[in-house]
Design a protein around this motif. Structure first.
Motif, short mmCIF file in Angstrom:
data_model
loop_
_atom_site.label_atom_id
_atom_site.label_comp_id
_atom_site.label_asym_id
_atom_site.label_seq_id
_atom_site.Cartn_x
_atom_site.Cartn_y
_atom_site.Cartn_z
N THR A 447 0.88 -1.12 -0.01
CA THR A 447 0.08 -0.02 -0.04
C THR A 447 0.81 1.26 0.04
N VAL A 448 0.81 1.96 -1.09
CA VAL A 448 1.67 3.31 -1.32
C VAL A 448 0.75 4.24 -0.76
N ALA A 449 1.50 5.37 -0.25
CA ALA A 449 0.84 6.33 0.54
C ALA A 449 0.30 7.37 -0.65
N ALA A 450 -1.04 7.84 -0.21
CA ALA A 450 -1.52 9.04 -1.07
C ALA A 450 -0.52 9.91 -1.80
N GLY A 451 -0.60 10.25 -3.32
CA GLY A 451 0.35 11.05 -3.59
C GLY A 451 0.23 11.19 -5.21
N ALA A 452 0.97 11.74 -5.89
CA ALA A 452 1.11 11.86 -7.16
C ALA A 452 1.31 10.37 -7.85
N GLU A 453 1.05 10.32 -9.27
CA GLU A 453 1.15 9.26 -10.05
C GLU A 453 2.68 8.77 -10.06
N ALA A 454 2.96 7.40 -10.13
CA ALA A 454 4.31 7.04 -10.04
C ALA A 454 4.38 5.96 -11.13
N ALA A 455 5.63 6.03 -11.82
CA ALA A 455 6.06 4.88 -12.69
C ALA A 455 6.10 3.60 -12.15
N VAL A 456 5.80 2.65 -13.17
CA VAL A 456 5.77 1.17 -12.51
C VAL A 456 6.56 0.51 -13.56
N ALA A 457 7.75 -0.25 -12.73
CA ALA A 457 8.61 -0.87 -13.71
C ALA A 457 8.51 -2.46 -13.64
N ALA A 458 9.10 -2.81 -14.59
CA ALA A 458 9.06 -4.53 -14.83
C ALA A 458 10.08 -4.83 -13.75
N PRO A 459 9.95 -5.71 -12.66
CA PRO A 459 10.99 -5.97 -11.79
C PRO A 459 11.80 -7.17 -12.37
N VAL A 460 11.27 -7.76 -13.63
CA VAL A 460 12.26 -8.79 -14.34
C VAL A 460 11.97 -8.68 -15.93
N ASP A 461 12.86 -9.40 -16.28
CA ASP A 461 12.67 -9.67 -17.85
C ASP A 461 11.39 -10.52 -18.24
N GLY A 462 10.59 -10.36 -19.20
CA GLY A 462 9.60 -11.30 -19.63
C GLY A 462 8.89 -10.61 -20.68
N LYS A 463 7.73 -11.34 -21.11
CA LYS A 463 6.66 -11.07 -22.08
C LYS A 463 5.59 -10.58 -21.51
N VAL A 464 4.94 -9.30 -21.78
CA VAL A 464 3.71 -9.10 -21.06
C VAL A 464 2.49 -9.81 -21.87
N VAL A 465 1.75 -10.55 -21.04
CA VAL A 465 0.79 -11.60 -21.65
C VAL A 465 -0.76 -10.80 -21.57
N VAL A 466 -1.04 -10.21 -20.61
CA VAL A 466 -2.23 -9.33 -20.20
C VAL A 466 -1.94 -7.92 -19.72
N ALA A 467 -2.41 -7.02 -20.45
CA ALA A 467 -2.16 -5.56 -20.03
C ALA A 467 -3.61 -4.97 -19.99
N THR A 468 -4.02 -4.48 -18.76
CA THR A 468 -5.37 -3.62 -18.70
C THR A 468 -5.24 -2.50 -17.73
N GLU A 469 -6.39 -2.05 -17.55
CA GLU A 469 -6.28 -0.84 -16.51
C GLU A 469 -6.16 -1.38 -15.14
N ARG A 470 -6.39 -2.42 -14.97
CA ARG A 470 -6.13 -2.97 -13.58
C ARG A 470 -4.74 -3.57 -13.29
N GLY A 471 -4.15 -3.96 -14.49
CA GLY A 471 -2.80 -4.28 -13.92
C GLY A 471 -2.17 -5.09 -15.34
N LEU A 472 -1.06 -5.99 -14.89
CA LEU A 472 -0.41 -6.80 -15.97
C LEU A 472 -0.07 -7.99 -15.57
N LEU A 473 0.22 -8.88 -16.54
CA LEU A 473 0.56 -10.43 -16.21
C LEU A 473 1.76 -10.59 -16.98
N ILE A 474 2.99 -10.73 -16.45
CA ILE A 474 3.96 -10.87 -17.39
C ILE A 474 4.73 -12.34 -17.50
N GLU A 475 4.99 -12.90 -18.40
CA GLU A 475 5.49 -14.38 -18.49
C GLU A 475 7.00 -14.22 -18.45
N LEU A 476 7.67 -14.71 -17.34
CA LEU A 476 9.11 -14.68 -17.31
C LEU A 476 9.85 -15.24 -18.27
#
Length: 1023
Positions: A447-476
């Motif tokens: 849970t991140v404190a209230a504030g401005a928008e922030a960039a989200v990075a891929a923690p690992v290498d992979g391929k994005v298989v699902v991308a939505t306004e709710r989130g992502l699913l990455i195949e490592l």
């Protein structure tokens, strides 16, 4: 896959048209016996129990014509193999011509020994030991038949699991319920898909083929449970997959408690111990269970379609449906992982075996920066686990607690709050529940404190298989793991290749805290092939991946599983902490490890509860909570009279130990204040005015005995048979209970005289509560004992008795017994000791002290257990005259007894009892509980007398209400089953046949009703 035969192209078999009258004729013509006959059930043959005039029983079987003599000869050879291996079987009896197979009107007839016992198919609950024994029997079966070869074993068999898939497809057309038919086909196809890569690696041998709860006769053991014993009905004997023997057995266990299929892991592990399974077999077990279940349902519907008068088949439909529902309760993938975990097999599917899989390794050194590259500030981990200090005083039960703790951490300056993966959350615990709640998160919540928008990075290498306004699913990279990031808005599209550190999403700006859930899950639980789908069967078989079988949470929140599902999900998922630069806090159930640890250092005399004990690390009020967050209603802890974790007691102890703790030879106010408070709790006019404080009930009794001897100048103490008073040398000397010491009456010292116990239910004299003659007779006998002692020169110093027979299960003393006995003892120059350690301190409800129930005043009172609500406090209340006699033997002193800490705790307990009106609660809830038990007694013959008063009750269980034969073993087994259902209750009494009900005095009506309901369930379903 093997297709055994075309004999069921139409589906099903019609039984031979043989009547009861025919069976009687057959018995006389072919076996020379005059009998009566009763038809037994069968799907394809005709079976009859025949009884001769002298009561001798046997079984007559008329085989379906599709089975030839070669098959029968193979069965006879199998019987020989079973006997040689020590597996009990019912032998085939020869006819008048000496042959095992007889002929009558073109039918093959055989007669077998009658196997005494019962079939367990219609029993409800089966205990863990019984489930294990079925697994052991299945192992014994395959071991016994391993070398058997016979040309009759290769006959076409519609129940050969190698052809069960094709059979199910053909028979399923008979299922008229469209939804059910679709479910059956989908399950069968999924199971078939899972078996395809394994089929060639599965060993084939002779197997029974139908080793189920319907084809094994059980016999009652010493524990009064029914245990599998004699193997019956070799009608499905043939060559088949060895592991199918186990799967068929397992499937028949499921309907006994269909909502808990994981209990059958006991059957599987027991089989493996005696007939080790290969990796391929381990993977095949549950697909075969599912396929068997689907086949049973389809076959049952088809059998009714072609043989509508088959009552046996009709009666089995519901049980077969329950088997199917249980087999498919969880996904096939999850159940396979459960099996592998139970068998200790590591790795994932590879060909027909298993291979190791590497878990993703850490890539970030700074907390959360691999996910939120611009993150700056404190990351605080909030502990929501069972032992969390933040969840004291029942705070965990409030639905808003998780959010409040996160908000508090953010308010205190944390920039982000982490709720770790794999920590059993106390905040998800459910009380008064017969099942465990979902307490284990498969994701890390941030849970991140209230504030401005922030960039989200891929923690690992992979391929994005699902991308939505709710989130992502990455195949490592490597395609073996998927990383889900939920609660962020994707800024890349599906099919994008990403590298660690690349921006892939945005954490939106917000005035409220923003949750993000990170899940690391194996590909076979979430990916495209996770459902074992087969395109050639169409849309019907698009099975749900395991991850989607879990409840979908709110955005940015974790999914949860119950503790019994953790072994599978611990394999399916991995802790993403390393990828996020965090420490891992993941937990598992370590009760078995803790038990082994304790066994290494404990003596054999040190008791523990339960065959499979849970590890309790928290309590709140009248609830106990194990390390997995499973709660239990505590019906036995009279030590914690206020309830577990009482905040007032905890605060008092914490404050006092920071200020002063010394011994009672110093002057401080707490000792006098507490002693005065105790004296105030006595009825008016007792004359008792002196308090001596010690550490325990045993020590209190020890001191009371010493006081009696010092005050009278005598040694002899009279105690009652079947009593428990403690473990010190002196208190143990007056303990006469064989429940605690089988040799108690044989090794009492010469200064102890044991008198008859005044139990009006089981004692020398019996009668109704209102019958005054019962107490008078017991008292008269004790009077004669006192006279005899005097004649021997052993004048009585004191008489000790529980004011209510607590060790017997709360048996109330006969009317006027204690009044009469006290008078006789005092007339003989002795003093009267009331042991109130268990029954006093408000537990009676209608009175504070147990002796008030008899309208007497003792000379000495011993107290302990509830005085400190778990803190070690004991005490003796008496007169100054008696207490002063102790000076003739030296000074009295106890290092911890009466110290400031124990006194302050004791005062806090008395305050809480007053403020929370716990004595009144004991009266009201105790009456409700007793009424509930009495209502159960009207429906369950095993319940005998209901003992006690208030919240000290005993439910006596008997095999016969007239003879009162104790149901000792049944009582122990019932306690084990109640534990599984969320109730902690244990046995007591000399005969160990009483459920002792002495919960914390804060027990609620809801929990009392829950206890009664679970006991009703156990007595209805079995134990």
């Amino acid at each position: 896959m093997h297709n055994p035969t075309d004999i069921t192209e139409e589906g099903g078999l019609v039984r031979p048209n043989i009547s009861v009258t025919d069976a009687i004729t057959i018995a006389l013509d072919l076996y020379g016996v005059e009998v009566s006959a009763t038809e037994l059930g069968s799907n394809q043959d005709r079976n009859f129990m025949i009884v001769e005039a002298d009561g001798t029983k046997s079984v007559l079987r008329i085989d379906n014509p599709v089975f030839g003599d070669e098959a029968r000869d193979a069965q006879h050879a199998a019987l020989d193999a079973y006997r040689a291996a020590g597996v009990p079987v019912a032998s085939v009896l020869p006819g008048l011509n000496g042959e095992l197979t007889q002929r009558w009107n073109g039918f093959a007839v055989r007669r077998s020994e009658f196997a005494h016992g019962v079939a367990l198919v219609d029993h409800g609950y089966l205990a863990p030991v019984v489930l294990e024994e079925f697994g052991s029997l299945a192992a014994a079966s395959v071991n016994a038949l391993a070398e058997l070869e016979h040309h009759g074993l290769g006959r076409p068999n519609p129940w050969d699991m190698r052809g069960a898939f094709e059979e199910t497809l053909r028979l399923a057309t008979a299922i008229t319920d469209d939804d059910l038919r679709e479910d059956v086909l989908e399950a069968a196809i999924a199971a078939h898909s899972a078996l395809l890569p394994l089929a060639d690696a599965l060993p084939v041998q002779a197997i029974h083929g139908d080793l189920t709860d319907d084809n094994v006769v059980a016999q009652q053991g010493d524990d009064r449970r029914f245990h599998p014993h004699t193997v019956l009905d070799l009608g499905d004997l043939g060559y088949g997959w060895r592991i199918a023997e186990l799967s068929v057995t397992v499937s028949s266990m499921l309907h006994h408690e269909p909502e808990r299929p994981l209990r059958t892991l006991d059957t599987i592990t027991a089989f493996d111990r005696l007939a080790a399974v290969s990796d391929a077999e381990a993977r095949a077990i549950w697909p075969l269970v599912v396929l068997r279940a689907a086949h049973l349902v389809a076959s049952g519907w088809r059998q009714l379609e072609i043989d509508g008068d088959n009552d046996y088949a009709r009666e089995r439909i519901a049980g077969e449906q329950a088997i199917f529902d249980s087999a498919t309760r969880y996904t096939l993938a999850e159940m396979t992982e459960q099996v592998l975990a139970a068998l200790g097999r590591d790795g994932i599917a590879c060909g027909a075996g298993l291979r190791e899989i590497e878990r993703p390794i850490a890539t970030s050194a700074d907390p959360l920066t691999s996910l939120l590259p611009g993150f700056v500030g404190e990351v605080r981990v909030v502990d929501l686990g069972v032992e969390s200090e933040s969840l004291e005083a029942g705070k965990f039960l409030a639905t808003e607690t998780e959010a409040e703790l996160v908000r508090d951490a953010l308010t205190e300056g944390a920039a982000a709050v982490v709720l770790p993966y794999g920590v059993f959350r106390l905040t998800r615990t459910a009380v008064n529940s017969n099942g465990a709640a979902e307490t284990w998160p498969i994701a890390t919540e941030i849970t991140v404190a209230a504030g401005a928008e922030a960039a989200v990075a891929a923690p690992v290498d992979g391929k994005v298989v699902v991308a939505t306004e709710r989130g992502l699913l990455i195949e490592l990279v490597g395609a073996e793991w998927y990383l889900s990031i939920d609660g962020v808005q994707a800024t890349v599209s599906a099919e994008s290749t990403v590298v660690a550190g690349e921006t892939i999403a945005t954490l939106l700006a917000g005035t409220d805290p923003r949750p993000v859930a990170v899940t690391l899950c194996r590909a076979d639980a979430v990916g495209e092939n996770a459902g074992n789908s087969q395109p050639e069967f169409g849309e019907l078989v698009e099975s749900v991946p395991a991850i989607l079988s879990l409840e979908v949470p709110d955005d940015g929140r974790a999914q949860f599983v119950s503790p019994d599902r953790v072994p599978a999900w611990d394999r399916f998922t991995a802790d993403p902490a390393g990828l996020l630069g965090l420490d891992s806090y993941a937990q598992r159930d370590e009760a078995a490890d803790e038990l082994r640890r304790r066994q290494r250092i404990f003596a054999s005399a040190q008791e523990r509860y339960y065959e499979r004990p849970m590890q309790i690390e928290r309590g709140w009020r009248h609830h106990l909570i194990d390390t997995t967050g499973r709660s239990y209603v505590d019906m036995v802890n009279n030590v914690t009279g206020l309830g577990h974790g009482h905040p007032g007691v905890a605060a008092a102890a914490s404050r006092q130990i920071r200020i002063l703790n010394t011994n009672s030879r110093f002057l401080y106010r707490e000792l006098t204040e507490y002693s005065e408070r105790l004296l105030e709790m006595l009825p008016a006019g007792t004359g008792l005015d002196t308090v001596l404080l010690v550490n325990s009930g045993s020590e209190a009794v020890d001191l009371a005995l010493r006081l009696a001897q010092a005050a009278t100048g005598r040694k002899t103490i009279v105690s009652l048979r079947e009593a428990y008073h403690g473990w010190t040398m002196a208190s143990d000397a007056v303990t006469t209970s064989a429940y605690d010491n089988p040799y108690a009456l044989e090794n009492r010292p010469d200064w102890v005289h044991v008198a008859d116990v005044p139990n009006r239910f089981r004692g020398t004299y019996r009668g109704a509560a209102s019958d005054e003659t019962v107490g008078a007779q017991y008292a008269a006998d004790l009077g004669r004992d006192l006279d005899a002692l005097a004649e021997e020169g052993r004048n009585v110093a004191g008489f000790i008795c529980e004011s209510v027979l607590g060790n017997a299960g709360g048996v109330m003393l006969p009317q006027n017994y204690l009044r009469d006995v006290y008078a006789r003892v005092r007339a003989a120059g002795g003093v009267c000791i009331a042991d109130e350690v268990q029954v006093g301190f408000g537990r009676m409800g209608s009175s504070f002290w147990g002796f008030e129930q008899s309208g007497v005043t003792p000379d000495i009172i011993t107290i302990a257990k509830p005085m400190g609500n778990g803190f070690p406090i004991g005490g003796v209340i008496t007169t100054k005259k008696i207490a002063d006699a102790l000076a003739t033997q030296g000074q009295f002193f106890a290092s911890a007894g009466g110290n400031p800490l124990s006194c302050r705790v004791g005062i806090a307990v008395l305050d809480a009892m007053r403020d929370e009106q716990l004595q009144e609660n004991a009266r009201v809830v105790g009456a409700r509980l007793a009424a509930g038990f009495r209502e159960l007694a009207e429906r369950h013959e095993i319940i005998g007398p209901i003992h006690g008063e208030g919240l000290y009750l005993g439910v006596e269980l008997v095999r016969d209400r007239e003879t009162l034969e104790p149901a000792k073993e049944e009582t122990a087994a019932i306690c084990e089953r109640l534990k599984e259902l969320g109730v902690v209750v244990l046995t007591t009494s000399e005969r160990s046949n009483v459920l002792k009900v002495k919960p914390p005095l804060c027990l609620t009506e809801e929990s009392a009703d829950f206890m009664v309901a679970q006991l009703d369930r156990v007595l209805t379903e079995g134990w």
